[in-house]
Design a protein around this motif. Structure first.
Motif, PDB file in Angstrom:
ATOM      1  N   PRO A 249      14.056  -4.394  -6.283  1.00 20.28           N
ATOM      2  CA  PRO A 249      14.294  -3.753  -5.013  1.00 20.28           C
ATOM      3  C   PRO A 249      15.778  -3.687  -4.676  1.00 20.28           C
ATOM      4  N   ALA A 250      16.120  -2.798  -3.797  1.00 18.94           N
ATOM      5  CA  ALA A 250      17.504  -2.673  -3.360  1.00 18.94           C
ATOM      6  C   ALA A 250      17.705  -3.571  -2.153  1.00 18.94           C
ATOM      7  N   ASP A 251      18.623  -4.510  -2.269  1.00 16.40           N
ATOM      8  CA  ASP A 251      18.808  -5.464  -1.180  1.00 16.40           C
ATOM      9  C   ASP A 251      19.151  -4.745   0.115  1.00 16.40           C
ATOM     10  N   GLY A 252      18.485  -5.156   1.167  1.00 13.84           N
ATOM     11  CA  GLY A 252      18.810  -4.622   2.480  1.00 13.84           C
ATOM     12  C   GLY A 252      18.224  -3.262   2.767  1.00 13.84           C
ATOM     13  N   GLN A 253      17.607  -2.650   1.801  1.00 13.61           N
ATOM     14  CA  GLN A 253      17.008  -1.336   2.058  1.00 13.61           C
ATOM     15  C   GLN A 253      15.651  -1.526   2.703  1.00 13.61           C
ATOM     16  N   PRO A 254      15.406  -0.826   3.798  1.00  9.69           N
ATOM     17  CA  PRO A 254      14.040  -0.901   4.303  1.00  9.69           C
ATOM     18  C   PRO A 254      13.087  -0.321   3.274  1.00  9.69           C
ATOM     19  N   GLY A 255      11.934  -0.914   3.194  1.00  7.23           N
ATOM     20  CA  GLY A 255      10.932  -0.321   2.327  1.00  7.23           C
ATOM     21  C   GLY A 255      10.961  -0.803   0.903  1.00  7.23           C
ATOM     22  N   SER A 256      11.847  -1.744   0.587  1.00  3.71           N
ATOM     23  CA  SER A 256      12.009  -2.069  -0.828  1.00  3.71           C
ATOM     24  C   SER A 256      10.783  -2.772  -1.406  1.00  3.71           C
ATOM     25  N   ASP A 257       9.978  -3.463  -0.584  1.00  8.88           N
ATOM     26  CA  ASP A 257       8.829  -4.176  -1.130  1.00  8.88           C
ATOM     27  C   ASP A 257       7.740  -3.214  -1.595  1.00  8.88           C
ATOM     28  N   VAL A 258       7.433  -2.208  -0.799  1.00  6.23           N
ATOM     29  CA  VAL A 258       6.468  -1.203  -1.234  1.00  6.23           C
ATOM     30  C   VAL A 258       6.961  -0.549  -2.512  1.00  6.23           C
ATOM     31  N   ALA A 259       8.234  -0.220  -2.532  1.00  6.47           N
ATOM     32  CA  ALA A 259       8.780   0.442  -3.721  1.00  6.47           C
ATOM     33  C   ALA A 259       8.628  -0.436  -4.959  1.00  6.47           C
ATOM     34  N   ALA A 260       8.923  -1.722  -4.807  1.00  8.47           N
ATOM     35  CA  ALA A 260       8.817  -2.623  -5.963  1.00  8.47           C
ATOM     36  C   ALA A 260       7.379  -2.687  -6.467  1.00  8.47           C
ATOM     37  N   VAL A 262       5.095  -0.388  -6.154  1.00 14.54           N
ATOM     38  CA  VAL A 262       4.751   0.876  -6.806  1.00 14.54           C
ATOM     39  C   VAL A 262       5.341   0.916  -8.217  1.00 14.54           C
ATOM     40  N   HIS A 263       6.560   0.417  -8.363  1.00 12.45           N
ATOM     41  CA  HIS A 263       7.163   0.409  -9.701  1.00 12.45           C
ATOM     42  C   HIS A 263       6.340  -0.441 -10.665  1.00 12.45           C
ATOM     43  N   GLU A 264       5.789  -1.545 -10.153  1.00 15.05           N
ATOM     44  CA  GLU A 264       4.940  -2.381 -11.002  1.00 15.05           C
ATOM     45  C   GLU A 264       3.665  -1.639 -11.397  1.00 15.05           C
ATOM     46  N   LEU A 265       3.036  -1.037 -10.400  1.00 20.18           N
ATOM     47  CA  LEU A 265       1.729  -0.413 -10.639  1.00 20.18           C
ATOM     48  C   LEU A 265       1.822   0.804 -11.551  1.00 20.18           C
ATOM     49  N   THR A 266       2.961   1.478 -11.513  1.00 15.70           N
ATOM     50  CA  THR A 266       3.070   2.755 -12.213  1.00 15.70           C
ATOM     51  C   THR A 266       3.906   2.653 -13.477  1.00 15.70           C
ATOM     52  N   GLY A 267       4.324   1.442 -13.807  1.00 15.28           N
ATOM     53  CA  GLY A 267       5.123   1.300 -15.020  1.00 15.28           C
ATOM     54  C   GLY A 267       6.479   1.961 -14.909  1.00 15.28           C
ATOM     55  N   GLY A 268       7.131   1.777 -13.761  1.00  9.38           N
ATOM     56  CA  GLY A 268       8.509   2.255 -13.638  1.00  9.38           C
ATOM     57  C   GLY A 268       8.753   3.242 -12.513  1.00  9.38           C
ATOM     58  N   GLY A 269       7.763   3.450 -11.670  1.00  5.97           N
ATOM     59  CA  GLY A 269       7.950   4.352 -10.525  1.00  5.97           C
ATOM     60  C   GLY A 269       7.129   5.615 -10.666  1.00  5.97           C
ATOM     61  N   SER A 270       6.841   6.232  -9.528  1.00  7.55           N
ATOM     62  CA  SER A 270       6.023   7.445  -9.572  1.00  7.55           C
ATOM     63  C   SER A 270       6.899   8.670  -9.837  1.00  7.55           C
ATOM     64  N   HIS A 271       6.264   9.694 -10.349  1.00  7.49           N
ATOM     65  CA  HIS A 271       6.977  10.944 -10.624  1.00  7.49           C
ATOM     66  C   HIS A 271       7.191  11.735  -9.342  1.00  7.49           C
TER      67      HIS A 271
END
Ligand SMILES: [Zn+2]
Ligand SMILES: [Zn+2]
Length: 384
Positions: A249-260, A262-271
């Protein structure tokens, strides 16, 4: 609506008359949408007194001068953006961005009524096939068609790609259904389990429950970022500790936990990612959930009154992300969508959670920003 932000009443008003080139439609079904709440809350410039309502289907009741393609008795629906029919955008099939557009329920009285006037009928009306109900047709006009165009015309989502949908309300669930019909994999994110259950029932491959902690700097309608995965980490999936890819995740960015997650679930992020809510937090969640060269589509409204969102443009540059807007869908683009509905590949009627009368709709509208129905609320104006 007599005043902004005050209770809405149902009462008799004069019948509308068809404008030149337009029609009056007898409303058989009209959807209650969060955009109506925005108008009620004063986020749009509406003249008072006002009748909201912009997702509708019904029967042509009266035809104005100069209309060539439509007659009394025709079953019709209409996009929420009605183009002027004369400018270069309208003539090239892009009435959804017409500079002189009309929007029922915003620029003039809308469809929370028995009758509604519509402009430029030959440009904007869409015939409803016999096999499609009024309720299903009304559900297309705003949220479903917007989701359809966002994924097909804008993001060009392809089979096998991952899509993240942030916010599983009407437009988000529409996106889930359409993405599955296109053969994509879907992660749905919401702060309500009931919404995620609905997403799952429509075929979402993964769901993420975001938490619900209110805070002073965050509107209550946001999907929060501190997600609790309730569901299936895929068997053989990635380990959950540690950043799944550099920069997340990007430190201090709102929303970084959801993003992290998603990256786990999708093998590197969604298209492709869609913010179907419209808040800084959900927008950033969606953008940061993308893989490199991913495409973000902003569908949830971000009215300027709430302040402009701080979007992580460093990520947009470094990962070559595409940021796309989507503003409904022109009538000219409806036939492809209607063909998929007529064939049964898309079933928008499954998104309708309840049908209410005008009185109940008036009671629901002021709280509609924080309501969490699992699907769409449809109004039948002929119902008591
Ligand atoms: Zn135009
Ligand atoms: Zn709407």
């Amino acid at each position: 609506m007599d005043r902004i932000g005050e209770p809405v009443v149902v009462r008799e008003v004069p019948d509308p008359t068809p404008p030149a080139g337009g029609v009056v439609v007898r409303v058989h079904a009209t959807g209650l949408c969060r955009s109506d709440w925005h108008a009620w809350a004063g986020h749009d410039d509406v003249a008072l007194p006002h009748v909201p309502g912009h997702e509708l289907a019904g029967v042509v009741a009266e035809v104005g001068t100069g209309v060539e393609r439509w007659a009394v008795g025709d079953r019709v629906t209409v996009p929420f953006v009605c183009g002027c029919g004369r400018c270069s955008y309208c003539r090239s099939g892009d009435a959804q961005v017409c500079p002189r557009q009309q929007q029922p329920g915003f620029t003039h009285w809308g469809s929370f009524a028995e009758l509604v006037a519509l402009h430029a009928a030959d440009t904007n009306l869409v015939a409803v096939p016999d096999g499609v109900s009024f309720a299903a047709a009304a559900s297309l006009g705003c949220r479903f068609a917007t989701a359809f165009r966002a994924l097909t015309g804008r993001a060009r989502l392809e089979a096998g790609e991952w899509l993240t949908v942030v916010g599983a309300g009407g437009v988000g669930l529409s996106a889930v259904m359409i993405a599955k019909a296109l053969g994509a994999h879907v992660v749905a994110v919401d702060r309500h389990q009931v919404a995620l259950d609905a997403a799952r029932a429509l075929g979402a491959d993964r769901v993420l429950l975001a938490d619900d902690v209110p805070s002073a700097d965050r509107p209550v309608d946001d999907v929060a970022s501190a997600d609790r995965p309730v569901d299936d980490v895929p068997s053989g999936g990635r380990p959950t500790e540690g950043a799944p890819e550099d920069g997340v995740p990007a430190d201090g960015q709102p929303g970084s936990d959801v993003a992290a997650r998603v990256h786990e679930l999708t093998g590197g992020g969604s298209h492709v990612a869609v913010d179907a809510v419209g808040s800084e937090r959900t927008c950033v969640d969606a953008v940061l959930s993308l893989r490199r060269r991913g495409r973000h589509v902003q569908v949830g409204l971000l009215p300027p009154v709430a302040g402009h969102p701080r979007v992580p443009m460093d990520r947009v540059i470094g990962w070559e992300l595409d940021l796309l807007g989507s503003h409904g869908m022109a009538a000219a683009d409806y036939p492809a969508m209607l063909a998929l509905i007529a064939s049964g590949a898309l079933r928008p009627q499954r998104l309708i959670e309840r049908v209410v009368g005008l009185d109940e709709a008036a009671a629901l509208l002021p709280g509609f920003d924080r309501a969490s129905p699992a699907g769409m609320t449809m109004i039948d104006p002929l119902r008591g």
